[in-house]
Design an enzyme around this catalytic site. Sequence first.
Site, PDB file in Angstrom:
ATOM      1  N   HIS A   1      25.931  11.608  90.490  1.00  0.00           N
ATOM      2  CA  HIS A   1      26.665  10.334  90.536  1.00  0.00           C
ATOM      3  C   HIS A   1      25.794   9.171  90.058  1.00  0.00           C
ATOM      4  O   HIS A   1      26.288   8.233  89.430  1.00  0.00           O
ATOM      5  CB  HIS A   1      27.131  10.022  91.967  1.00  0.00           C
ATOM      6  CG  HIS A   1      28.399  10.711  92.358  1.00  0.00           C
ATOM      7  ND1 HIS A   1      29.590  10.522  91.699  1.00  0.00           N
ATOM      8  CD2 HIS A   1      28.675  11.576  93.371  1.00  0.00           C
ATOM      9  CE1 HIS A   1      30.544  11.245  92.284  1.00  0.00           C
ATOM     10  NE2 HIS A   1      30.010  11.902  93.298  1.00  0.00           N
TER      11      HIS A   1
ATOM     12  N   CYS B   1      35.072  15.991  95.678  1.00  0.00           N
ATOM     13  CA  CYS B   1      34.400  14.700  95.626  1.00  0.00           C
ATOM     14  C   CYS B   1      35.328  13.640  96.195  1.00  0.00           C
ATOM     15  O   CYS B   1      36.535  13.649  95.904  1.00  0.00           O
ATOM     16  CB  CYS B   1      34.048  14.372  94.178  1.00  0.00           C
ATOM     17  SG  CYS B   1      33.208  12.787  93.973  1.00  0.00           S
ATOM     18  N   LEU B   2      34.772  12.728  96.984  1.00  0.00           N
ATOM     19  CA  LEU B   2      35.589  11.664  97.571  1.00  0.00           C
ATOM     20  C   LEU B   2      36.171  10.737  96.494  1.00  0.00           C
ATOM     21  O   LEU B   2      37.127  10.021  96.762  1.00  0.00           O
ATOM     22  CB  LEU B   2      34.758  10.847  98.564  1.00  0.00           C
ATOM     23  CG  LEU B   2      34.299  11.614  99.815  1.00  0.00           C
ATOM     24  CD1 LEU B   2      33.367  10.745 100.646  1.00  0.00           C
ATOM     25  CD2 LEU B   2      35.479  12.087 100.643  1.00  0.00           C
TER      26      LEU B   2
ATOM     27  N   HIS C   1      24.951  17.328  93.271  1.00  0.00           N
ATOM     28  CA  HIS C   1      26.227  16.604  93.120  1.00  0.00           C
ATOM     29  C   HIS C   1      26.012  15.101  93.320  1.00  0.00           C
ATOM     30  O   HIS C   1      26.495  14.294  92.517  1.00  0.00           O
ATOM     31  CB  HIS C   1      27.232  17.149  94.138  1.00  0.00           C
ATOM     32  CG  HIS C   1      28.547  16.442  94.157  1.00  0.00           C
ATOM     33  ND1 HIS C   1      29.736  17.050  93.814  1.00  0.00           N
ATOM     34  CD2 HIS C   1      28.875  15.155  94.476  1.00  0.00           C
ATOM     35  CE1 HIS C   1      30.725  16.163  93.897  1.00  0.00           C
ATOM     36  NE2 HIS C   1      30.237  15.009  94.319  1.00  0.00           N
ATOM     37  N   GLU C   2      25.279  14.736  94.367  1.00  0.00           N
ATOM     38  CA  GLU C   2      25.096  13.301  94.662  1.00  0.00           C
ATOM     39  C   GLU C   2      24.223  12.619  93.616  1.00  0.00           C
ATOM     40  O   GLU C   2      24.521  11.499  93.185  1.00  0.00           O
ATOM     41  CB  GLU C   2      24.504  13.110  96.065  1.00  0.00           C
ATOM     42  CG  GLU C   2      25.412  13.570  97.200  1.00  0.00           C
ATOM     43  CD  GLU C   2      26.829  13.045  97.097  1.00  0.00           C
ATOM     44  OE1 GLU C   2      27.026  11.882  96.676  1.00  0.00           O
ATOM     45  OE2 GLU C   2      27.762  13.799  97.404  1.00  0.00           O
TER      46      GLU C   2
ATOM     47  N   GLY D   1      28.510  13.768 101.417  1.00  0.00           N
ATOM     48  CA  GLY D   1      27.572  12.907 100.703  1.00  0.00           C
ATOM     49  C   GLY D   1      28.331  11.757 100.084  1.00  0.00           C
ATOM     50  O   GLY D   1      29.557  11.834  99.893  1.00  0.00           O
TER      51      GLY D   1
ATOM     52  N   GLN E   1      29.558   5.061  94.220  1.00  0.00           N
ATOM     53  CA  GLN E   1      30.945   5.349  94.611  1.00  0.00           C
ATOM     54  C   GLN E   1      31.559   4.233  95.446  1.00  0.00           C
ATOM     55  O   GLN E   1      32.768   4.222  95.650  1.00  0.00           O
ATOM     56  CB  GLN E   1      31.026   6.665  95.396  1.00  0.00           C
ATOM     57  CG  GLN E   1      30.718   7.895  94.556  1.00  0.00           C
ATOM     58  CD  GLN E   1      30.791   9.148  95.400  1.00  0.00           C
ATOM     59  OE1 GLN E   1      29.802   9.542  96.009  1.00  0.00           O
ATOM     60  NE2 GLN E   1      31.958   9.763  95.471  1.00  0.00           N
TER      61      GLN E   1
HETATM   62 NI    NI Z   1      31.042  13.119  94.633  1.00  0.00          NI
END
Ligand code: NI
Length: 190
Positions: free
Chosen positions: A148, A102-103, A144-145, A49, A54
Amino acid sequence: MAIRKIAQIGHPVLRQIAREVTRDELASPETQRFIDDLVETMHDADGAGLAAIQVYEPIRICAIEVRNNPRYPYKPPIPLTILVNPVLTPVGDEQFDNNEGCLSVPNLRGVVKRFVHVQVRAWDRHGNAIDEVVHGLKAGTYQHEVDHLHGKIFVDRADPSTFATWTEFERHQRASFIEQVTQLVARVGS
Ligand code: NI
């Protein structure tokens, strides 16, 4: 299309509150190109995701997709989904321990309590209504997404005593996590 730079933890953009996207803005060629970039960036990074915030665009859009992913071989597939202005509502109060990375957080994983069932109301990239209840790992990914979009990162919600590098996760936590999520998937679906 273009691969965007992914903001890393500590950059203030990740702490902003993303703003709503209007219907006209969503339909614009600029926003549609942006969504293509978001998806391409997620694919390039092997992510499950990626939220617009981000890639330095604090707007309420996120992309989710789980393919046969070397980063997450235990995750059931999720078809490519674009959520615009998503609102999540827990269904019931049952939670599970989700092991997340997480990226935007290099080389760290941790255990986060997530709701097992959540209702998602959103638009897709064409402005069509999405209204469904998602379960288990898929529900964890959605939470999670959407976090953000509220300036939240999984480390805010994780139990710090569970933090692990990817290598130590693989060595010490992966087997028990897979056992636990296999039972979860068998019980509630993805
Ligand atoms: Ni993340």
